[in-house]
Design a protein around this motif. Structure first.
Motif, PDB file in Angstrom:
ATOM      1  N   LEU A   1      59.710  15.591 -17.731  1.00  0.00           N
ATOM      2  CA  LEU A   1      58.918  16.792 -17.804  1.00  0.00           C
ATOM      3  C   LEU A   1      57.404  16.498 -18.103  1.00  0.00           C
ATOM      4  O   LEU A   1      57.160  15.415 -18.679  1.00  0.00           O
ATOM      5  CB  LEU A   1      59.310  17.457 -19.364  1.00  0.00           C
ATOM      6  CG  LEU A   1      58.671  18.871 -19.696  1.00  0.00           C
ATOM      7  CD1 LEU A   1      58.785  19.722 -18.661  1.00  0.00           C
ATOM      8  CD2 LEU A   1      59.005  19.172 -21.048  1.00  0.00           C
ATOM      9  N   SER A   2      56.528  17.236 -17.442  1.00  0.00           N
ATOM     10  CA  SER A   2      55.224  16.766 -17.160  1.00  0.00           C
ATOM     11  C   SER A   2      54.371  18.095 -17.733  1.00  0.00           C
ATOM     12  O   SER A   2      54.858  19.286 -17.368  1.00  0.00           O
ATOM     13  CB  SER A   2      54.806  16.491 -15.906  1.00  0.00           C
ATOM     14  OG  SER A   2      53.495  15.955 -15.893  1.00  0.00           O
ATOM     15  N   THR A   3      53.303  17.972 -18.396  1.00  0.00           N
ATOM     16  CA  THR A   3      52.574  19.236 -18.960  1.00  0.00           C
ATOM     17  C   THR A   3      51.174  18.937 -18.574  1.00  0.00           C
ATOM     18  O   THR A   3      50.417  17.889 -18.773  1.00  0.00           O
ATOM     19  CB  THR A   3      52.630  19.601 -20.496  1.00  0.00           C
ATOM     20  OG1 THR A   3      53.999  19.798 -20.642  1.00  0.00           O
ATOM     21  CG2 THR A   3      51.733  20.465 -21.072  1.00  0.00           C
ATOM     22  N   ILE A   4      50.287  19.894 -17.820  1.00  0.00           N
ATOM     23  CA  ILE A   4      48.871  19.750 -17.555  1.00  0.00           C
ATOM     24  C   ILE A   4      48.281  20.881 -18.319  1.00  0.00           C
ATOM     25  O   ILE A   4      48.725  22.064 -18.395  1.00  0.00           O
ATOM     26  CB  ILE A   4      48.659  19.854 -16.161  1.00  0.00           C
ATOM     27  CG1 ILE A   4      49.217  18.839 -15.255  1.00  0.00           C
ATOM     28  CG2 ILE A   4      47.122  20.071 -15.917  1.00  0.00           C
ATOM     29  CD1 ILE A   4      49.495  18.881 -13.806  1.00  0.00           C
ATOM     30  N   LYS A   5      47.216  20.382 -19.326  1.00  0.00           N
ATOM     31  CA  LYS A   5      46.438  21.487 -19.952  1.00  0.00           C
ATOM     32  C   LYS A   5      44.915  21.239 -19.662  1.00  0.00           C
ATOM     33  O   LYS A   5      44.509  20.396 -19.564  1.00  0.00           O
ATOM     34  CB  LYS A   5      46.589  21.231 -21.392  1.00  0.00           C
ATOM     35  CG  LYS A   5      48.038  21.501 -21.881  1.00  0.00           C
ATOM     36  CD  LYS A   5      48.210  20.938 -23.609  1.00  0.00           C
ATOM     37  CE  LYS A   5      49.551  21.080 -24.004  1.00  0.00           C
ATOM     38  NZ  LYS A   5      49.627  20.584 -25.426  1.00  0.00           N
TER      39      LYS A   5
END
Length: 161
Positions: A104-108
């Motif tokens: 799982l990857s998140t970009i903010k």
């Protein structure tokens, strides 16, 4: 059970604003325009930039299980969360040949200090990857993020500057 690898990298852009960079990341089916070593990226399901949208990516950024440095690494990735107000998106890898499991990857993207520029943060959680060191994976993310955001900023600056 083995602990998951969790990592986070970030980069600060001085010229491009969060409002300029966000649309480039949420253009989920066209990431190959920006990310080094991803030569192919296109939608295979759903709507670009919407939860459930799934993309196929291929390139040479990671070693793969299919054998050899010349074999293309590929993955199918699905958007699982999008918050347009907070400029945040998360995606999971649903299939790949690079050994990532439970990924799982998140970009903010956040406004920079004093409203100038922006900060892009990329975090990931994944089961330990056979044949890879955690530190090397984090470095790959940092290098990838730096190159991607520089290309985005340069393109915006040269096309609109």
């Amino acid at each position: 059970m083995e602990e998951k690898w969790e990592g986070k990298v970030s980069t600060t852009l001085t010229k491009a604003s969060a409002d300029q960079i966000w649309p480039l990341f949420i253009d989920f089916f066209n990431f190959h325009k920006w990310f080094p070593n991803v030569s192919t990226c296109y939608g295979v399901h759903g709507t670009n930039g919407e939860v459930g949208g799934t993309r196929y990516c291929a390139g040479f950024s990671l070693p793969n299980k299919d054998g050899g440095a010349n074999q293309v690494s590929w993955s199918k990735e699905r958007l699982v969360a999008v918050d347009r107000e907070k400029m945040s998106m998360s995606y999971e890898m649903v299939d790949c040949n690079v050994g990532f499991e439970s990924y799982l990857s998140t970009i903010k993207i956040a406004c920079g200090d004093g409203g100038q520029g922006c900060v892009v943060e990329w975090s990931f959680v994944v089961n330990p990857v056979e044949g890879l060191k955690y530190e090397d994976l984090v470095q790959k993310y940092q290098t990838g993020l730096d190159q991607t955001t520089k290309k985005m900023e340069d393109d915006l600056y040269h096309n609109n500057g």
